[in-house]
Each structure stands twice: as structure tokens, then as C-alpha cells.
Write an enzyme that holds these catalytic residues in place. Sequence first.
Site, PDB file in Angstrom:
ATOM      1  NE  ARG A  88      -4.091   0.173   2.611  1.00 47.11           N
ATOM      2  CZ  ARG A  88      -4.996  -0.885   2.369  1.00 47.11           C
ATOM      3  NH1 ARG A  88      -4.914  -1.941   2.422  1.00 47.11           N
ATOM      4  NH2 ARG A  88      -6.434  -0.370   1.979  1.00 47.11           N
ATOM      5  NE  ARG A 172     -11.338   1.688   4.223  1.00 41.76           N
ATOM      6  CZ  ARG A 172     -12.811   1.313   4.273  1.00 41.76           C
ATOM      7  NH1 ARG A 172     -13.389   1.833   5.106  1.00 41.76           N
ATOM      8  NH2 ARG A 172     -12.193   0.329   3.851  1.00 41.76           N
TER       9      ARG A 172
HETATM   10  P1  AP5 Z   1      -8.842  -3.815   4.140  1.00 44.22           P
HETATM   11  O1  AP5 Z   1      -9.547  -4.172   4.802  1.00 44.22           O
HETATM   12  O2  AP5 Z   1      -7.600  -3.580   3.120  1.00 44.22           O
HETATM   13  O3  AP5 Z   1      -9.778  -2.004   3.250  1.00 44.22           O
HETATM   14  P2  AP5 Z   1      -9.229  -1.155   1.639  1.00 44.22           P
HETATM   15  O4  AP5 Z   1      -7.876  -2.027   1.446  1.00 44.22           O
HETATM   16  O5  AP5 Z   1      -9.781  -0.216   2.069  1.00 44.22           O
HETATM   17  O6  AP5 Z   1     -10.740  -1.819   0.980  1.00 44.22           O
HETATM   18  P3  AP5 Z   1     -11.814  -2.599   1.204  1.00 44.22           P
HETATM   19  O7  AP5 Z   1     -12.089  -3.856   1.854  1.00 44.22           O
HETATM   20  O8  AP5 Z   1     -13.215  -1.249   2.137  1.00 44.22           O
HETATM   21  O9  AP5 Z   1     -12.493  -2.646   0.089  1.00 44.22           O
HETATM   22  P4  AP5 Z   1     -12.776  -3.637  -1.183  1.00 44.22           P
HETATM   23  O10 AP5 Z   1     -11.768  -3.593  -2.298  1.00 44.22           O
HETATM   24  O11 AP5 Z   1     -11.966  -4.958  -0.385  1.00 44.22           O
HETATM   25  O12 AP5 Z   1     -13.663  -3.600  -1.854  1.00 44.22           O
HETATM   26  P5  AP5 Z   1     -15.219  -6.034  -1.719  1.00 44.22           P
HETATM   27  O13 AP5 Z   1     -14.507  -6.042  -2.315  1.00 44.22           O
HETATM   28  O14 AP5 Z   1     -15.184  -5.520   0.482  1.00 44.22           O
HETATM   29  O15 AP5 Z   1      -7.611  -1.870   4.923  1.00 44.22           O
HETATM   30  C1  AP5 Z   1      -8.170  -2.369   6.322  1.00 44.22           C
HETATM   31  C2  AP5 Z   1      -7.541  -0.736   7.147  1.00 44.22           C
HETATM   32  O16 AP5 Z   1      -6.428  -1.584   7.582  1.00 44.22           O
HETATM   33  C3  AP5 Z   1      -7.110  -0.053   6.636  1.00 44.22           C
HETATM   34  O17 AP5 Z   1      -7.682   1.372   5.855  1.00 44.22           O
HETATM   35  C4  AP5 Z   1      -5.489   0.308   6.933  1.00 44.22           C
HETATM   36  O18 AP5 Z   1      -5.446   0.988   8.123  1.00 44.22           O
HETATM   37  C5  AP5 Z   1      -5.197  -0.769   7.717  1.00 44.22           C
HETATM   38  N1  AP5 Z   1      -4.563  -1.203   6.663  1.00 44.22           N
HETATM   39  C6  AP5 Z   1      -4.943  -2.763   5.671  1.00 44.22           C
HETATM   40  N2  AP5 Z   1      -3.510  -3.259   5.124  1.00 44.22           N
HETATM   41  C7  AP5 Z   1      -2.510  -2.085   5.026  1.00 44.22           C
HETATM   42  C8  AP5 Z   1      -1.466  -2.215   4.827  1.00 44.22           C
HETATM   43  N3  AP5 Z   1      -1.131  -2.773   3.535  1.00 44.22           N
HETATM   44  N4  AP5 Z   1      -0.697  -1.098   4.515  1.00 44.22           N
HETATM   45  C9  AP5 Z   1      -0.943  -0.329   6.119  1.00 44.22           C
HETATM   46  N5  AP5 Z   1      -2.330  -0.428   6.680  1.00 44.22           N
HETATM   47  C10 AP5 Z   1      -2.925  -1.728   6.189  1.00 44.22           C
HETATM   48  O19 AP5 Z   1     -16.194  -4.334  -2.284  1.00 44.22           O
HETATM   49  C11 AP5 Z   1     -17.087  -3.420  -1.777  1.00 44.22           C
HETATM   50  C12 AP5 Z   1     -18.528  -3.645  -1.493  1.00 44.22           C
HETATM   51  O20 AP5 Z   1     -18.664  -3.647  -3.257  1.00 44.22           O
HETATM   52  C13 AP5 Z   1     -19.130  -5.239  -1.102  1.00 44.22           C
HETATM   53  O21 AP5 Z   1     -20.331  -4.693  -0.908  1.00 44.22           O
HETATM   54  C14 AP5 Z   1     -18.747  -5.744  -3.113  1.00 44.22           C
HETATM   55  O22 AP5 Z   1     -20.308  -6.761  -2.689  1.00 44.22           O
HETATM   56  C15 AP5 Z   1     -19.230  -4.869  -3.199  1.00 44.22           C
HETATM   57  N6  AP5 Z   1     -19.078  -4.772  -4.867  1.00 44.22           N
HETATM   58  C16 AP5 Z   1     -17.706  -5.186  -5.333  1.00 44.22           C
HETATM   59  N7  AP5 Z   1     -17.569  -5.008  -6.436  1.00 44.22           N
HETATM   60  C17 AP5 Z   1     -18.342  -4.783  -6.837  1.00 44.22           C
HETATM   61  C18 AP5 Z   1     -18.900  -4.257  -7.970  1.00 44.22           C
HETATM   62  N8  AP5 Z   1     -17.987  -4.289  -9.210  1.00 44.22           N
HETATM   63  N9  AP5 Z   1     -20.091  -3.607  -8.154  1.00 44.22           N
HETATM   64  C19 AP5 Z   1     -21.203  -3.411  -7.792  1.00 44.22           C
HETATM   65  N10 AP5 Z   1     -20.840  -4.107  -6.189  1.00 44.22           N
HETATM   66  C20 AP5 Z   1     -19.572  -4.397  -6.233  1.00 44.22           C
END
Ligand code: AP5
Length: 220
Positions: A88, A172
Site C-alpha cells: 500500500r 481512507r
Molecule cells: P482493507 O481491509 O484492505 O480495506 P480497503 O483497502 O479499504 O478495501 P476494502 O476492503 O474496503 O474494499 P475492497 O476493495 O476489498 O472492496 P470489496 O470487495 O469489499 O484495509 C482496512 C484498513 O487496514 C486500512 O484503512 C488500513 O488502516 C489497514 N491496512 C490494511 N492493509 C494495510 C497495509 N498494507 N498497510 C497499512 N495499513 C493497512 O467491495 C466493496 C463492496 O462493494 C462489497 O459490498 C461488494 O459486494 C461490492 N462490490 C464489489 N465489487 C462490485 C462491483 N463490481 N459492482 C457492484 N458492487 C461491487
Amino acid sequence: MNLVLLGPPGAGKGTQAKLIEDTRKIVQLSTGEMLRAAVAAGSEIGQKAKLVMERGELVSDDIVNGIISDRIDEKDCQSGFILDGFPRTVAQAEALDKLLAGKGKRLDAVIEIRIDDDKLIERITGRFTCANCGEGYHDVFKRPKNDEICDKCGGTEFKRRADDTVETVRSRLKAYHAQTAPLISYYGDRGKLSTVDGLASIDGVAQQIEEVLTAIEVRD
Ligand code: AP5
């Protein structure tokens, strides 16, 4: 096959990683999930990470680099892994290059799921998961067939993430643009990057990723 999924919060990294797990029989490594498990367990790492995550900021590179390095050594990663949420920062990407080289492994591809910020708030605030198996759902885009029962495991309890509020999503996104987006050119310059359109449906994004993975398999 060893992959990185890159994209802003809510782009669909976790959703697509789970689909790739099924099609390629390789394991999803989500640093977000690992950190949330550490917070829930109240471990030393969890205590350090909790407030940072609630603010929507990034946990320190040292902590996540260490978690990933240990996790990649586990047996279930030997046939391949999908990094979801790591690296990240450029420092994490450099650390990953070094640790993979040290373990005699390489990255096969980095897939960027590209999507505009204005779509992401709705995606994230509508998200929920099965409390039993972790299957992901969405209030609008992916509801369980029966509202009260998980399609995958039959569980009846669902949960929402503490950092899925509008305010935290904004910070974020800010962290993504400032610290993570530079990885697009980092991996582009190294010939590793493929980009898919994250605005497509879940199946549509999966299809684009399938094409990227098939091209890699043919190439190798
Ligand atoms: P993390 O858990 O990695 O969260 P994020 O990157 O903010 O990503 P998300 O999990 O929120 O989203 P996603 O892309 O996986 O989407 P999803 O598939 O769920 O990190 C959380 C925290 O941890 C960070 O803020 C940080 O503090 C810390 N952290 C983690 N890794 C770190 C690192 N390497 N370094 C430092 N800190 C770190 O999809 C979202 C929703 O949309 C779902 O409900 C899904 O059903 C829907 N959806 C998905 N795709 C579609 C589509 N094509 N069309 C319609 N709906 C869709």
C-alpha cells in the site's frame, strides 16, 4: 501464481480475490482482514493498529511487512497467493520485492481495479459480511437470496466493519491517493501492471481478470 490486487477502498479487491481463490486454488492474503483479526484478538499488533484503522490511516510499514513475510512462508501459500491490500506504499512494494527474492519467489502480475471515488462511498457503506464464514454482501449490489440467511454457509448473523462510515471512507480514500496510487506507476514501470474497469458488474470485473490471468498462463 502470485498476484497483487490494487485499488481504492471498495474497488472490489476482496470480492475478486475470493473469486480468484475459487478459480485458481490460490490463497487470498488480506492485510486488512489480518489486522482486524489482530484487533479482535487484542494482540500487541492489534492494539497498535486499532486507532490507526479507525481513523482510516495506514498502519506502519514495519508491522504489515512482518505479517506478510511470515504468512507467505505458510504451507497454503506454496502454490500461490493473492495479495489484497498489500503493498500500500512504495516502501511496502520495495520490501515485498526484497522478501520475495529472498524466498526465491516472484510476482506474476499486479491487477489494478480502477474506479472513480464517487462510486466508492455507496459501495462501502452498503457492505456487510456473514459473521460465520465472511462471505461478502451489499445492500444493493449483492443481497443474499434470503435476506436473513447466508447463501454460502447458512449463517444467520451478519456484521458491518467499524471503518465503513462515510467519514472514515473519505480519509481512507485520501490515504489511497497520497500513499498507494504511486504504486500504479511503480508496477507500470516494471511491466507488471494490468488495469481492469472496476465500474463493471462483479461478474464483468471477474471476466476481465480472468482474461489477464489466462494471458499470464499462456505466456508462462
Ligand atoms: P482493507 O481491509 O484492505 O480495506 P480497503 O483497502 O479499504 O478495501 P476494502 O476492503 O474496503 O474494499 P475492497 O476493495 O476489498 O472492496 P470489496 O470487495 O469489499 O484495509 C482496512 C484498513 O487496514 C486500512 O484503512 C488500513 O488502516 C489497514 N491496512 C490494511 N492493509 C494495510 C497495509 N498494507 N498497510 C497499512 N495499513 C493497512 O467491495 C466493496 C463492496 O462493494 C462489497 O459490498 C461488494 O459486494 C461490492 N462490490 C464489489 N465489487 C462490485 C462491483 N463490481 N459492482 C457492484 N458492487 C461491487
